[in-house]
Scaffold this motif. Structure first.
Motif, mmCIF file in Angstrom:
data_model
loop_
_atom_site.group_PDB
_atom_site.id
_atom_site.type_symbol
_atom_site.label_atom_id
_atom_site.label_comp_id
_atom_site.label_asym_id
_atom_site.label_seq_id
_atom_site.Cartn_x
_atom_site.Cartn_y
_atom_site.Cartn_z
ATOM 1 N N UNK A 149 0.842 -1.177 0.223
ATOM 2 C CA UNK A 149 -0.064 0.200 0.115
ATOM 3 C C UNK A 149 1.028 1.515 0.088
ATOM 4 N N UNK A 150 1.068 2.041 -1.010
ATOM 5 C CA UNK A 150 2.224 3.298 -1.075
ATOM 6 C C UNK A 150 1.736 4.240 -1.982
ATOM 7 N N UNK A 151 2.370 5.442 -2.158
ATOM 8 C CA UNK A 151 2.110 5.788 -3.623
ATOM 9 C C UNK A 151 2.642 7.637 -3.347
ATOM 10 N N UNK A 152 2.348 7.994 -3.749
ATOM 11 C CA UNK A 152 3.001 9.725 -3.891
ATOM 12 C C UNK A 152 2.534 10.255 -2.452
ATOM 13 N N UNK A 157 -9.594 3.520 2.975
ATOM 14 C CA UNK A 157 -8.955 1.845 2.117
ATOM 15 C C UNK A 157 -8.627 0.419 3.206
ATOM 16 N N UNK A 158 -7.484 1.806 3.682
ATOM 17 C CA UNK A 158 -7.063 0.558 4.688
ATOM 18 C C UNK A 158 -7.370 0.789 5.524
ATOM 19 N N UNK A 197 1.352 7.075 4.462
ATOM 20 C CA UNK A 197 1.297 6.884 5.945
ATOM 21 C C UNK A 197 -0.571 6.823 6.106
ATOM 22 N N UNK A 198 -1.484 7.357 4.981
ATOM 23 C CA UNK A 198 -2.173 7.757 5.676
ATOM 24 C C UNK A 198 -2.579 6.119 5.487
ATOM 25 N N UNK A 253 -8.130 4.282 -9.147
ATOM 26 C CA UNK A 253 -9.033 4.883 -10.156
ATOM 27 C C UNK A 253 -9.948 2.958 -9.732
ATOM 28 N N UNK A 254 -9.031 2.129 -9.613
ATOM 29 C CA UNK A 254 -10.404 1.164 -9.211
ATOM 30 C C UNK A 254 -10.939 1.252 -7.500
ATOM 31 N N UNK A 255 -9.689 1.140 -6.713
ATOM 32 C CA UNK A 255 -9.884 1.283 -5.365
ATOM 33 C C UNK A 255 -10.781 2.466 -4.775
ATOM 34 N N UNK A 256 -11.016 3.680 -5.555
ATOM 35 C CA UNK A 256 -11.949 4.711 -4.877
ATOM 36 C C UNK A 256 -13.414 4.096 -4.999
ATOM 37 N N UNK A 257 -13.201 3.598 -6.012
ATOM 38 C CA UNK A 257 -15.077 3.032 -5.955
ATOM 39 C C UNK A 257 -15.433 1.623 -4.671
ATOM 40 N N UNK A 258 -14.236 1.577 -4.194
ATOM 41 C CA UNK A 258 -14.555 0.870 -2.935
ATOM 42 C C UNK A 258 -15.277 1.672 -1.650
#
Length: 198
Positions: free
Chosen positions: A20-23, A37-38, A60-61, A190-195
């Motif tokens: 789980x990671x990103x900008x 989502x976490x 972190x989020x 684009x995938x997990x926002x929908x969750x």
């Protein structure tokens, strides 16, 4: 489009590690979605271990959400000992300083093979830390998050928060390319926002 139910059916098994990671720059309107989502992933699964780089922003989020449910299932891979210790939320932290890179040729190969950084990595390995090689620690850490080490299993799947206006750039882009070269499936918001928008 992958649903949370499909993800859990395929991946909620012993031995699964989800990155789980990103900008670092997360839009203020998106921050709660990463936390949610976490929480959703950790609260809906029994076996998955979640991995982060313990960076500011997306890492972190996401980690906040996982740790609210079960911090014992959160691994954090850091570029050096003591990296952001006040923000460390997981129970297991592996530092690049804990990794004997001389006995981990896979990590070096995939770091050099994924980005145009061979000279930087070679300089770091021969000269150690200096103003020019500090970025190498972060790239090696990012590679370890994906491919693992002899003591840390590789990731099974990766979930990213990317800058969709400049996708696959910086350290996040490097990590995505390591995933691609190692056959690790991944997707972005684009995938997990929908969750979490239902």
């Amino acid at each position: 489009m992958l649903t949370i139910e499909q993800l859990l059916e395929s991946y909620d098994k012993p031995g699964t590690v989800i990155l789980l990671e990103g900008k670092r720059a997360v839009l203020p309107t998106d921050q709660h979605k990463l936390i949610e989502v976490g929480k959703l992933l950790a609260g809906s699964s029994k076996h998955i271990v979640f991995r982060s780089g313990n960076a500011k922003g997306a890492d972190y989020f996401f980690s906040q959400g996982v740790s609210m449910v079960n911090p014992s299932r959160l691994q954090q891979v850091t570029p050096y000992r003591g990296h952001r210790t006040k923000e460390t939320l997981g129970r297991q932290t592996v530092s690049l300083d804990d990794v004997d890179l001389a006995s981990e040729p896979n990590v070096i190969f995939h770091t050099k093979n994924t980005s145009n950084v061979s000279q930087l990595i070679d300089s770091f390995l021969s000269l150690g830390d200096n103003a020019l090689t500090v970025k190498a620690r972060y790239l090696l850490r990012d590679t370890i998050k994906v491919v693992g080490t002899s003591k840390l299993q590789p990731a099974t799947l990766a979930i990213f928060y990317d800058d969709l206006s400049k996708p696959k750039t910086g350290g996040t882009g490097h990590t995505m390319r390591v995933c691609e070269k190692n056959g690790i499936p991944y997707f972005d918001q684009r995938v997990w926002f929908k969750w979490v928008e239902q």
